[in-house]
Design an enzyme around this catalytic site. Structure first.
Site, short mmCIF file in Angstrom:
data_model
loop_
_atom_site.label_atom_id
_atom_site.label_comp_id
_atom_site.label_asym_id
_atom_site.label_seq_id
_atom_site.Cartn_x
_atom_site.Cartn_y
_atom_site.Cartn_z
N ARG A 152 5.53 -21.60 -7.41
CA ARG A 152 4.61 -20.58 -6.91
C ARG A 152 4.36 -20.80 -5.42
O ARG A 152 4.49 -21.91 -4.91
CB ARG A 152 3.31 -20.61 -7.69
CG ARG A 152 2.58 -21.95 -7.72
CD ARG A 152 1.26 -21.86 -8.47
NE ARG A 152 0.61 -23.16 -8.58
CZ ARG A 152 0.54 -23.89 -9.70
NH1 ARG A 152 1.09 -23.43 -10.81
NH2 ARG A 152 -0.09 -25.06 -9.70
N SER A 193 1.35 -20.10 -3.95
CA SER A 193 -0.04 -20.56 -3.75
C SER A 193 -0.68 -20.00 -2.48
O SER A 193 -1.38 -20.70 -1.76
CB SER A 193 -0.08 -22.10 -3.74
OG SER A 193 0.39 -22.62 -4.96
N ARG A 227 -12.20 -28.97 -4.85
CA ARG A 227 -11.90 -30.24 -5.52
C ARG A 227 -13.02 -31.25 -5.24
O ARG A 227 -13.85 -31.03 -4.35
CB ARG A 227 -10.55 -30.78 -5.04
CG ARG A 227 -9.38 -29.90 -5.45
CD ARG A 227 -8.07 -30.40 -4.88
NE ARG A 227 -6.97 -29.50 -5.24
CZ ARG A 227 -5.72 -29.60 -4.77
NH1 ARG A 227 -5.42 -30.57 -3.93
NH2 ARG A 227 -4.79 -28.74 -5.15
N ASP A 278 3.58 -30.58 -2.07
CA ASP A 278 2.77 -30.73 -3.28
C ASP A 278 3.12 -32.02 -4.03
O ASP A 278 4.20 -32.59 -3.85
CB ASP A 278 2.99 -29.52 -4.19
CG ASP A 278 1.89 -29.34 -5.22
OD1 ASP A 278 0.80 -29.93 -5.04
OD2 ASP A 278 2.13 -28.62 -6.19
N GLY A 279 2.21 -32.43 -4.90
CA GLY A 279 2.45 -33.58 -5.77
C GLY A 279 1.79 -34.87 -5.32
O GLY A 279 2.02 -35.92 -5.92
N ASN A 280 0.96 -34.81 -4.31
CA ASN A 280 0.32 -36.03 -3.80
C ASN A 280 -0.56 -36.71 -4.86
O ASN A 280 -0.51 -37.93 -5.04
CB ASN A 280 -0.53 -35.71 -2.57
CG ASN A 280 0.29 -35.16 -1.42
OD1 ASN A 280 0.97 -35.90 -0.72
ND2 ASN A 280 0.25 -33.85 -1.23
N ARG A 281 -1.35 -35.91 -5.57
CA ARG A 281 -2.27 -36.48 -6.56
C ARG A 281 -1.50 -37.01 -7.77
O ARG A 281 -1.82 -38.09 -8.28
CB ARG A 281 -3.29 -35.43 -6.99
CG ARG A 281 -4.25 -35.04 -5.87
CD ARG A 281 -5.31 -34.07 -6.36
NE ARG A 281 -4.72 -32.82 -6.84
CZ ARG A 281 -5.40 -31.88 -7.50
NH1 ARG A 281 -6.69 -32.06 -7.75
NH2 ARG A 281 -4.81 -30.76 -7.88
N TRP A 285 1.55 -38.06 -7.77
CA TRP A 285 2.25 -39.26 -7.32
C TRP A 285 1.30 -40.45 -7.33
O TRP A 285 1.67 -41.55 -7.77
CB TRP A 285 2.80 -39.03 -5.91
CG TRP A 285 3.50 -40.23 -5.35
CD1 TRP A 285 4.83 -40.54 -5.46
CD2 TRP A 285 2.90 -41.28 -4.57
NE1 TRP A 285 5.10 -41.71 -4.81
CE2 TRP A 285 3.95 -42.20 -4.26
CE3 TRP A 285 1.62 -41.53 -4.11
CZ2 TRP A 285 3.71 -43.35 -3.50
CZ3 TRP A 285 1.39 -42.67 -3.37
CH2 TRP A 285 2.43 -43.57 -3.07
N ASP A 288 -9.30 -22.78 -1.17
CA ASP A 288 -9.44 -23.07 -2.60
C ASP A 288 -9.38 -24.57 -2.88
O ASP A 288 -10.06 -25.06 -3.80
CB ASP A 288 -8.35 -22.35 -3.40
CG ASP A 288 -8.57 -20.85 -3.42
OD1 ASP A 288 -9.73 -20.41 -3.34
OD2 ASP A 288 -7.57 -20.11 -3.51
N ASN A 289 -8.58 -25.31 -2.11
CA ASN A 289 -8.48 -26.75 -2.33
C ASN A 289 -9.82 -27.45 -2.13
O ASN A 289 -10.08 -28.51 -2.72
CB ASN A 289 -7.47 -27.38 -1.36
CG ASN A 289 -6.03 -26.97 -1.61
OD1 ASN A 289 -5.22 -26.96 -0.70
ND2 ASN A 289 -5.70 -26.60 -2.85
#
Length: 219
Positions: free
Chosen positions: A174, A176, A67, A16-19, A21, A63-64
């Site tokens: 979490r 997810s 986007r 997680d955290g790509n966006r 970053w 769910d992704n």
């Protein structure tokens, strides 16, 4: 290489955290996903060197795909590119996800059956267009459930074994929806660093922590 007294045999990775970053580095959100491919390959190499037998990457979920379209296209491409790079390595690959959806990358259809590359020294699983609800309802939807059988034998992810340790980058606390059956007794280690900022010391930190945990599986 650092030595450990006990290692997990199967680790799950939530990258997680790509966006976040990307934004912190002056990029558009969707540009972060491409920067997550090389970290995954390095973690694969580390697990191979340590003798860890299986690893599962959370690619993207059903769910992704809600986007914006440019982000959806970017993480679809990142998953395909990651698999293409694994084809030159000794991986035993399985891709698990809802292939009936047009959002499942067609390039990955051949790998929905486990496929050995090279010597196939380590099982590598990718969850692509994955949903926990889709996974657990798979035996019902496909008429695979019989009263005398264990329901877990018919779930879509039945080819993935129980997970010992889950690593989540990006600081979120979490799961997810990450493989609810296989994660039932997994230890869970959170890294505050964003996934594109991965380095081996982060993985070592998690493995040092894991070797001192009391693994009882409820016993």
């Amino acid at each position: 290489m650092e030595k450990f007294k006990r290692l997990p045999q199967h680790i799950g990775i939530i990258p997680d955290g790509n966006r976040r970053w990307a934004q912190s580095n002056g990029l558009n959100k969707q540009e972060g996903y491409a920067h997550g491919i090389d970290p995954g390959l390095d973690l694969y190499r580390l697990c191979l060197e340590l003798g860890i037998g299986e690893m599962t990457f959370y690619g993207f979920t059903v769910d992704n795909t809600k986007r914006p379209s440019e982000q959806t296209a970017a993480f679809q491409k990142a998953c395909v590119d990651a698999v293409e790079k694994l084809k030159d390595r000794d991986a035993d690959l399985l891709v698990v996800g809802n292939t009936n959806s047009p959002l499942f990358p067609k390039e990955l259809l051949p790998y929905t059956e486990r496929t050995k590359f090279g010597k196939g020294l380590i099982k590598v699983n990718f969850l692509v267009n994955y949903g926990w609800n889709w996974d657990l309802n798979y035996p019902i939807k496909n008429d695979l459930l019989h009263s005398s059988e264990d329901i877990t034998k018919g779930i879509a992810s039945s080819g993935i074994s129980r997970i010992d340790l889950i690593l989540r980058w990006g600081g979120r606390r979490r799961l997810s929806g990450f493989l609810p059956i296989q994660s039932i007794y997994a230890d869970f280690f959170i890294l505050d660093e964003m996934w594109p900022d991965y380095n081996r010391e982060q993985a070592y930190r998690a493995l040092r922590w894991y070797q001192d945990q009391d693994v009882t599986l409820g016993g």
